[in-house]
Design a protein around this motif. Sequence first.
Motif, PDB file in Angstrom:
ATOM      1  N   UNK A 139     -32.368  58.117   0.889  1.00 14.11           N
ATOM      2  CA  UNK A 139     -33.002  57.424  -0.094  1.00 14.11           C
ATOM      3  C   UNK A 139     -33.808  56.516   0.824  1.00 14.11           C
ATOM      4  N   UNK A 140     -34.295  55.232   0.331  1.00 13.63           N
ATOM      5  CA  UNK A 140     -35.017  54.521   0.936  1.00 13.63           C
ATOM      6  C   UNK A 140     -34.479  53.844   1.931  1.00 13.63           C
ATOM      7  N   UNK A 141     -33.213  53.582   1.989  1.00  9.92           N
ATOM      8  CA  UNK A 141     -32.574  52.835   3.184  1.00  9.92           C
ATOM      9  C   UNK A 141     -31.595  53.713   3.816  1.00  9.92           C
ATOM     10  N   UNK A 142     -31.120  54.898   3.505  1.00  8.94           N
ATOM     11  CA  UNK A 142     -30.282  55.425   4.164  1.00  8.94           C
ATOM     12  C   UNK A 142     -30.769  56.687   4.721  1.00  8.94           C
ATOM     13  N   UNK A 143     -30.075  57.437   5.943  1.00 11.10           N
ATOM     14  CA  UNK A 143     -30.381  58.693   6.479  1.00 11.10           C
ATOM     15  C   UNK A 143     -29.097  59.330   7.371  1.00 11.10           C
ATOM     16  N   UNK A 144     -29.029  60.637   6.973  1.00 12.58           N
ATOM     17  CA  UNK A 144     -27.752  61.257   7.484  1.00 12.58           C
ATOM     18  C   UNK A 144     -28.199  62.064   8.751  1.00 12.58           C
ATOM     19  N   UNK A 145     -27.483  61.956   9.823  1.00 15.16           N
ATOM     20  CA  UNK A 145     -27.441  62.834  11.194  1.00 15.16           C
ATOM     21  C   UNK A 145     -26.371  64.156  10.943  1.00 15.16           C
ATOM     22  N   UNK A 146     -26.984  65.302  10.696  1.00 17.27           N
ATOM     23  CA  UNK A 146     -26.112  66.370  10.627  1.00 17.27           C
ATOM     24  C   UNK A 146     -26.909  67.676  10.983  1.00 17.27           C
ATOM     25  N   UNK A 147     -26.413  68.900  10.816  1.00 19.79           N
ATOM     26  CA  UNK A 147     -27.148  70.290  11.090  1.00 19.79           C
ATOM     27  C   UNK A 147     -28.058  70.247   9.848  1.00 19.79           C
ATOM     28  N   UNK A 148     -29.187  71.175  10.068  1.00 23.34           N
ATOM     29  CA  UNK A 148     -30.210  71.482   9.132  1.00 23.34           C
ATOM     30  C   UNK A 148     -29.460  72.380   7.787  1.00 23.34           C
ATOM     31  N   UNK A 149     -28.584  73.008   8.438  1.00 17.49           N
ATOM     32  CA  UNK A 149     -27.647  73.989   7.240  1.00 17.49           C
ATOM     33  C   UNK A 149     -26.961  72.798   6.466  1.00 17.49           C
ATOM     34  N   UNK A 150     -26.297  71.939   6.990  1.00 11.43           N
ATOM     35  CA  UNK A 150     -25.679  70.944   6.123  1.00 11.43           C
ATOM     36  C   UNK A 150     -26.507  70.369   4.944  1.00 11.43           C
ATOM     37  N   UNK A 151     -27.662  69.975   5.797  1.00 11.37           N
ATOM     38  CA  UNK A 151     -28.859  69.086   5.105  1.00 11.37           C
ATOM     39  C   UNK A 151     -29.317  70.008   3.680  1.00 11.37           C
ATOM     40  N   UNK A 152     -29.460  71.201   3.996  1.00  8.32           N
ATOM     41  CA  UNK A 152     -29.801  72.085   2.917  1.00  8.32           C
ATOM     42  C   UNK A 152     -28.710  72.365   1.938  1.00  8.32           C
ATOM     43  N   UNK A 153     -27.574  72.334   2.394  1.00 11.01           N
ATOM     44  CA  UNK A 153     -26.347  72.314   1.198  1.00 11.01           C
ATOM     45  C   UNK A 153     -26.311  70.892   0.545  1.00 11.01           C
ATOM     46  N   UNK A 154     -26.710  69.858   1.166  1.00  4.67           N
ATOM     47  CA  UNK A 154     -26.329  68.629   0.620  1.00  4.67           C
ATOM     48  C   UNK A 154     -27.501  68.510  -0.341  1.00  4.67           C
ATOM     49  N   UNK A 206     -18.598  74.137  15.590  1.00  4.72           N
ATOM     50  CA  UNK A 206     -19.409  75.184  15.055  1.00  4.72           C
ATOM     51  C   UNK A 206     -20.477  74.798  14.325  1.00  4.72           C
ATOM     52  N   UNK A 207     -21.814  75.310  14.644  1.00  2.00           N
ATOM     53  CA  UNK A 207     -22.634  75.018  13.884  1.00  2.00           C
ATOM     54  C   UNK A 207     -22.656  75.538  12.283  1.00  2.00           C
ATOM     55  N   UNK A 208     -21.750  76.641  12.168  1.00  2.00           N
ATOM     56  CA  UNK A 208     -21.760  77.319  10.936  1.00  2.00           C
ATOM     57  C   UNK A 208     -20.645  76.521   9.893  1.00  2.00           C
ATOM     58  N   UNK A 209     -20.141  75.311  10.395  1.00  2.00           N
ATOM     59  CA  UNK A 209     -19.299  74.692   9.491  1.00  2.00           C
ATOM     60  C   UNK A 209     -19.477  73.433   9.204  1.00  2.00           C
ATOM     61  N   UNK A 210     -19.276  72.750   7.974  1.00  2.00           N
ATOM     62  CA  UNK A 210     -19.345  71.543   7.819  1.00  2.00           C
ATOM     63  C   UNK A 210     -20.708  70.878   8.143  1.00  2.00           C
TER      64      UNK A 210
END
Length: 256
Positions: free
Chosen positions: A70-85, A131-135
């Motif tokens: 949102x305007x104030x927060x950002x998450x560091x994760x894999x692209x795969x996880x970002x798509x799920x989120x 693993x890049x493929x989990x979580x």
Amino acid sequence: EAVGPQDYTGIKMKVLEWSKPAQDALAQYTDALKGKTVYLVAATLRPETMYGQTNCFVGPDLKYGIYQVNDTEAFLCTERAARNMSQQKIFASTEIIKLADIKGSPIVGTKIHAPMSVYPSVYVLPMETVLATKGTGVVTSVPSDSPDDFATLSDLKKKPEYYNIEAAWVEGYEPIPIIETANYGNLIAPKLCEIKKINSQKDKNQLAEAKEIAYKEAFYQGIMCYGEFTGTKVQDAKPKVREALLKSGEAFVYNE
Ligand code: A2H
């Protein structure tokens, strides 16, 4: 290995101070990241153990992104996880907004806040088996209760220079008794690593056996010995600790 859908708790680990290599790698994204608090996000199945977090792990060779929440927060994760989120409507925007790209290795040494941990700040450390493929590709580390975490942290403590880390990032971060078990005491992961003669994170077969025992022992016979739910069965404490983390905004529901 999990086959069906997994109901993870996404733990928000706030960046307190980027490592020097991360600062250098992120310099080009200064404008995009302006005004955003960045969290490394770890997917866990064991929210009741979060009191015992001593560090978090990233895969040094994995690719990560920093995604706008949102305007104030950002998450560091894999692209795969970002798509799920994004599909799970965890982001305010319907589109995925990537603010930065970064590899795992420069993130190592970043100082973060792990929600509920006994340790007010902990460090990001490298783990080859992430693993890049989990979580989310980020694993929070609880060496008291996870044999993988204990074995990896022990490797890093034995040979910090080999793993390219500073001794100060691991020194003094000891496993904390969180769960009392009938057969393996209150530090089940170190105990199982000793019994199974696990000498490193590479001892795959013994680690798989230890993991299985640790999970069953804690879930079916474990009693909390730390925190608000001390004296409560793990089975009952697990959803309660999770609820507390969700309520405080330090975690969110993440499925895959
Ligand atoms: B668990 P499942 Cl205390 N790569 O959290 C490797 N491992 C990952 C991962 C990834 N990309 N993403 C999550 N995990 C780990 C706590 C914990 C976990 C304890 C004990 C056991 C345990 C603290 N680490 O997991 O295949 C995370 O570590 C034993 C399996 O979906 C997550 O929960 O079942 C768990 O694996 C999810 O694995």
